[in-house]
Design an enzyme around this catalytic site. Structure first.
Site, PDB file in Angstrom:
ATOM      1  N   ASP A 290       0.827  -1.198   0.000  1.00 49.66           N
ATOM      2  CA  ASP A 290       0.000   0.000   0.000  1.00 49.66           C
ATOM      3  C   ASP A 290       0.870   1.259   0.000  1.00 49.66           C
ATOM      4  O   ASP A 290       1.935   1.289   0.622  1.00 49.66           O
ATOM      5  CB  ASP A 290      -0.902  -0.030   1.239  1.00 49.66           C
ATOM      6  N   GLU A 337       0.991  -0.398  -5.095  1.00 55.19           N
ATOM      7  CA  GLU A 337      -0.132   0.549  -5.141  1.00 55.19           C
ATOM      8  C   GLU A 337       0.455   1.929  -5.420  1.00 55.19           C
ATOM      9  O   GLU A 337       0.936   2.616  -4.533  1.00 55.19           O
ATOM     10  CB  GLU A 337      -0.890   0.515  -3.809  1.00 55.19           C
ATOM     11  N   ASP A 390     -11.315   1.357  -1.301  1.00 59.34           N
ATOM     12  CA  ASP A 390     -11.504   2.783  -1.035  1.00 59.34           C
ATOM     13  C   ASP A 390     -12.462   3.452  -2.024  1.00 59.34           C
ATOM     14  O   ASP A 390     -12.742   4.653  -1.898  1.00 59.34           O
ATOM     15  CB  ASP A 390     -10.160   3.524  -1.081  1.00 59.34           C
TER      16      ASP A 390
END
Length: 492
Positions: A290, A337, A390
């Site tokens: 992430d 990401e 998200d």
């Protein structure tokens, strides 16, 4: 090889006890993936969650969430009786998770199982030995949290807050049973997860896991390793993480996680990070990292600030970190990401590592210009998502678009109307991207009620659950047809 898969958090699986687990429904979902000719099951971080229930704010980067331990399997192990499980309330809504009730009652039933467990077993002793790098610190940390009525470690008495040796010995003795209980829960978590992963891999399904770049301030990681974070002499963070102001937020995002002391990490040969990645690779076949851009450069915000406005960019560890990981662990399967504010240094780091980046279809449809998120601009070494945890679901997202955006999206994808979720799914699977991942909610054509997370909000996130009757042979056939049509997951 072109592959595809589905993203569905463990907590979103159906179950009889309020939250998804490593139980029967997880095995049924793997069977569904096999029928649908998929290669991947992507999940969210598996760590024990704190206030707000976000898997990205965990008490440990190494430990697992006890909520995911399946109670029926504990019953099969002879550690629980059905009437003991049934005597407790885990929530009544099959589509929702009531974390307050789960927190109150799940540990009660796990404690019953612990009291019947053979603590002298060879398997338990071996587990503790294999995981000694983190299991003792974590278990003592969690026992101390309970002893201090859930308070953050920064509020504990100075002797144990600063880990004085006498205090560590004192509390290790005083809280011996609770420490053992914490280790028991980790033992069962890993036992059940490893069995589930083996089943998935045997069926040809690989697991994509997730590493949050930062750890929570209130975590065993920071408490046990304060030198690895930017803390002052009183163990208070000097700088915290976030994102700068942008078109979505005038004040940026203040995450509040402590910033790493990268000089110390480098001096230690990035040992902590190597262990972290090594641990993740024991859990998953592929690791999604992430906020990858934070390794090239990160937004550093003064601890006392209430917004992210006054932060500044700092240089991250970059190539040195990933070269150290590669030297120790060899080539690893990683998804980076790389969404958001991406600069040349991030692109250079990604190219050096060779990791695939990410594209999200929901970011693509600006009728006023071209976009790197439109499939005609993809290179092969990326992973395309209809949306992530998200984002809104396809259905909810499409309803929020302007008239011009809707028209462009429909023209580009061939959507017939706002309920045509399969046109977007087909667009992702048909793209040149080596890997395509679809949200389970999008396959089910669920609206905004199926959204997993709205960033910078609390209370309504991480709660959506799938119903036992949602997955069908018809859905599996549709997915299999598309994967075969666009030459994904072809058996060699």
């Amino acid at each position: 090889m072109r592959k595809s898969g589905i993203i569905l958090p463990i907590f979103s699986l159906p179950s009889n006890y309020g939250i998804g687990t490593f139980g029967t429904e997880a095995y049924k979902f793997i069977d569904f993936l096999e029928k649908a000719n998929q290669s991947y099951w992507q999940i969210l971080p598996l760590g024990p969650t704190s206030y707000g229930d976000s898997p990205y704010q965990s008490f440990s980067t190494f430990a697992g969430n006890p909520y995911f331990i399946d109670l029926d399997f504990l019953k099969e192990d002879g550690l629980l009786k059905q009437e003991e499980i049934d005597s407790l309330d885990f929530g009544k809504d099959d589509r929702d998770i009531n974390y307050g009730i789960i927190y109150k009652n799940r540990y009660k039933v796990l404690k019953i199982a612990f009291n019947r467990f053979d603590k002298a077993s060879k398997e338990f002793k071996n587990f503790k030995d294999v995981n000694k790098i983190w299991i003792y610190d974590y278990s003592l940390f969690m026992a101390l949290k309970d002893y201090n009525n859930g308070k953050a470690w920064t509020s504990w008495d100075d002797d144990i807050r600063t880990r004085e040796q006498e205090a560590l010995i004192k509390y290790s003795t005083l809280l011996k049973d609770e420490i053992e209980f914490q280790m028991f829960m980790q033992f069962k978590f890993y036992e059940q997860w490893n069995t589930l992963r083996f089943y998935a891999n045997k069926k040809g399904i690989e697991i994509i896991g997730d590493i949050p770049i930062y750890v929570a301030e209130d975590s065993s990681d920071v408490w046990a390793n304060p030198r690895l974070f930017m803390l002052d002499n009183n163990l208070v963070p000097t700088k915290v993480a976030g994102c700068p102001p942008d078109a979505f937020s005038e004040t940026g995002q203040l995450w509040g996680n402590p910033i790493y002391n990268w000089k110390e990490h480098k001096a230690e040969g990035f040992k902590w990070w190597i262990e972290r990645v090594k641990s993740s690779l024991k859990l998953f076949n592929v690791v999604r990292i992430d906020h990858f851009r934070g390794f090239a450069g990160y937004w550093s915000i003064p601890y006392e600030d209430e917004t992210a406005i006054n932060g500044k960019w700092e240089v991250g560890p970059g190539i040195e970190l990933f070269d150290a990981i590669k030297k120790e662990l060899g080539d690893i399967n990683v998804i980076a990401e790389d969404l958001g504010y991406i600069t040349d240094d991030v692109k250079e780091l990604l190219e050096h590592c060779g990791f695939p980046g990410m594209k999200v279809l929901e970011f693509a449809f600006d009728p006023k210009g071209d976009s790197e998120y439109l499939p005609h601009n993809y290179n092969k070494n990326i992973v395309v998502y209809t949306g992530t945890h998200d984002n809104d679901t396809i259905k909810g997202w499409f309803q929020s678009l302007s008239k011009e955006e809707r028209e462009f999206c429909m023209a580009y994808t061939g959507m017939q109307d706002e309920n045509d979720n399969w046109a977007l799914i087909k667009t992702a699977i048909a793209s040149a991207a080596n890997t395509a991942i679809v949200q389970m909610q999008d396959i089910l054509n669920i609206g905004s009620e199926g959204r997993i997370n709205i960033p910078s909000t609390l209370d309504t996130n991480w709660r959506w659950r799938m119903d036992k009757n949602d997955i069908t042979d018809e859905l599996a056939k549709k997915l299999k047809y598309l994967s075969m049509l666009y030459r994904r997951n072809m058996k060699e």
